[in-house]
Design a protein around this motif. Sequence first.
Motif, short mmCIF file in Angstrom:
data_model
loop_
_atom_site.label_atom_id
_atom_site.label_comp_id
_atom_site.label_asym_id
_atom_site.label_seq_id
_atom_site.Cartn_x
_atom_site.Cartn_y
_atom_site.Cartn_z
N LEU A 11 0.83 -1.20 0.00
CA LEU A 11 0.00 0.00 0.00
C LEU A 11 0.87 1.26 0.00
CD1 LEU A 11 -2.78 1.23 -0.03
CD2 LEU A 11 -2.83 1.05 2.46
N LEU A 12 1.95 1.25 0.77
CA LEU A 12 2.85 2.39 0.79
C LEU A 12 3.53 2.56 -0.56
CD1 LEU A 12 4.20 4.71 2.25
CD2 LEU A 12 5.87 3.09 3.18
N ARG A 13 3.94 1.45 -1.19
CA ARG A 13 4.56 1.54 -2.52
C ARG A 13 3.60 2.17 -3.51
NH1 ARG A 13 6.30 -3.86 -1.51
NH2 ARG A 13 4.82 -4.63 -3.05
N GLN A 14 2.32 1.80 -3.44
CA GLN A 14 1.33 2.36 -4.36
C GLN A 14 1.12 3.85 -4.07
OE1 GLN A 14 -1.79 -0.28 -5.30
NE2 GLN A 14 -2.99 1.22 -6.41
N CYS A 15 1.15 4.25 -2.82
CA CYS A 15 1.03 5.67 -2.47
C CYS A 15 2.22 6.46 -2.99
CB CYS A 15 0.91 5.85 -0.96
SG CYS A 15 -0.66 5.29 -0.28
N ILE A 16 3.41 5.88 -2.87
CA ILE A 16 4.61 6.54 -3.37
C ILE A 16 4.53 6.67 -4.89
CG2 ILE A 16 7.12 6.28 -3.67
CD1 ILE A 16 7.09 4.91 -0.85
N LEU A 17 4.09 5.62 -5.57
CA LEU A 17 3.92 5.65 -7.02
C LEU A 17 2.93 6.75 -7.40
CD1 LEU A 17 4.32 4.55 -9.89
CD2 LEU A 17 2.58 2.82 -9.34
N ARG A 18 1.81 6.82 -6.69
CA ARG A 18 0.78 7.82 -6.98
C ARG A 18 1.34 9.23 -6.84
NH1 ARG A 18 -3.19 11.11 -5.24
NH2 ARG A 18 -5.28 10.86 -6.15
N GLU A 19 2.09 9.47 -5.77
CA GLU A 19 2.68 10.79 -5.55
C GLU A 19 3.64 11.15 -6.68
OE1 GLU A 19 2.14 13.14 -3.11
OE2 GLU A 19 0.44 11.88 -2.56
N GLY A 20 4.45 10.18 -7.12
CA GLY A 20 5.39 10.44 -8.20
C GLY A 20 4.69 10.72 -9.51
N LEU A 21 3.64 9.95 -9.80
CA LEU A 21 2.87 10.19 -11.02
C LEU A 21 2.21 11.57 -10.98
CD1 LEU A 21 1.21 6.69 -11.45
CD2 LEU A 21 3.00 7.68 -12.89
N HIS A 22 1.65 11.92 -9.83
CA HIS A 22 1.01 13.22 -9.69
C HIS A 22 2.02 14.34 -9.93
CE1 HIS A 22 -0.62 16.70 -7.43
NE2 HIS A 22 -1.73 16.33 -8.05
N ALA A 23 3.19 14.22 -9.34
CA ALA A 23 4.22 15.24 -9.51
C ALA A 23 4.65 15.34 -10.98
CB ALA A 23 5.43 14.93 -8.62
N ALA A 24 4.80 14.20 -11.64
CA ALA A 24 5.20 14.21 -13.05
C ALA A 24 4.13 14.83 -13.93
CB ALA A 24 5.52 12.78 -13.50
N MET A 25 2.87 14.57 -13.62
CA MET A 25 1.78 15.18 -14.38
C MET A 25 1.75 16.69 -14.14
SD MET A 25 -1.44 12.60 -14.10
CE MET A 25 -1.24 10.86 -14.33
N GLU A 26 1.91 17.11 -12.91
CA GLU A 26 1.91 18.53 -12.58
C GLU A 26 3.06 19.25 -13.28
OE1 GLU A 26 -0.16 20.55 -10.49
OE2 GLU A 26 -1.50 18.85 -10.85
N ALA A 27 4.19 18.56 -13.42
CA ALA A 27 5.36 19.16 -14.07
C ALA A 27 5.27 19.12 -15.59
CB ALA A 27 6.63 18.44 -13.61
N GLY A 28 4.26 18.42 -16.11
CA GLY A 28 4.09 18.33 -17.54
C GLY A 28 4.92 17.24 -18.20
N ALA A 29 5.54 16.38 -17.40
CA ALA A 29 6.37 15.31 -17.95
C ALA A 29 5.54 14.10 -18.39
CB ALA A 29 7.41 14.87 -16.92
N LEU A 30 4.37 13.92 -17.79
CA LEU A 30 3.46 12.82 -18.15
C LEU A 30 2.15 13.40 -18.64
CD1 LEU A 30 3.67 10.13 -15.30
CD2 LEU A 30 4.75 10.07 -17.54
N ARG A 31 1.55 12.67 -19.57
CA ARG A 31 0.22 13.06 -20.04
C ARG A 31 -0.74 13.07 -18.86
NH1 ARG A 31 -0.74 8.48 -23.96
NH2 ARG A 31 -2.86 9.06 -23.53
N SER A 32 -1.71 13.94 -18.92
CA SER A 32 -2.72 14.02 -17.87
C SER A 32 -3.74 12.91 -18.07
CB SER A 32 -3.39 15.39 -17.90
OG SER A 32 -4.34 15.48 -16.87
N LEU A 33 -3.78 11.99 -17.13
CA LEU A 33 -4.67 10.84 -17.16
C LEU A 33 -5.29 10.67 -15.78
CD1 LEU A 33 -2.27 8.46 -19.10
CD2 LEU A 33 -4.38 9.43 -20.00
N PRO A 34 -6.37 9.90 -15.67
CA PRO A 34 -6.95 9.65 -14.34
C PRO A 34 -5.91 9.01 -13.41
CG PRO A 34 -8.45 8.95 -16.07
CD PRO A 34 -7.15 9.27 -16.73
N LEU A 35 -5.56 9.74 -12.37
CA LEU A 35 -4.43 9.37 -11.51
C LEU A 35 -4.62 8.03 -10.81
CD1 LEU A 35 -1.68 10.14 -10.42
CD2 LEU A 35 -2.84 11.51 -8.68
N ASP A 36 -5.77 7.81 -10.20
CA ASP A 36 -5.97 6.57 -9.46
C ASP A 36 -5.96 5.36 -10.40
OD1 ASP A 36 -6.06 7.80 -6.97
OD2 ASP A 36 -8.23 8.09 -7.06
N ALA A 37 -6.58 5.49 -11.55
CA ALA A 37 -6.59 4.38 -12.51
C ALA A 37 -5.18 4.08 -13.01
CB ALA A 37 -7.52 4.70 -13.67
#
Length: 77
Positions: free
Chosen positions: A5-31
């Motif tokens: 669960l912690l690994r998934q939370c860390i992954l989510r935070e990293g994905l969110h940061a990458a999306m906010e920075a414009g490095a990743l396409r904006s997609l539904p974060l939880d999915a």
Amino acid sequence: MPPPLLRQCILREGLHAAMEAGALRSLPLDALTGLLAAAFDRAALAIDAGSDADAQIAALNGLIEGLTTAPAPTRQA
């Protein structure tokens, strides 16, 4: 290694940061988090069962590169 669960939370935070920075396409974060976590788990299970680790890593890299907004860097042989 952190619990799943912690690994998934860390992954989510990293994905969110990458999306906010414009490095990743904006997609539904939880999915996206759930799908990538499952892909990582599946790759680990496949490697543990004897699958080619390089092939699993290449497939995961391709998956992640497909999510980026910038062109993938060229790789030198």
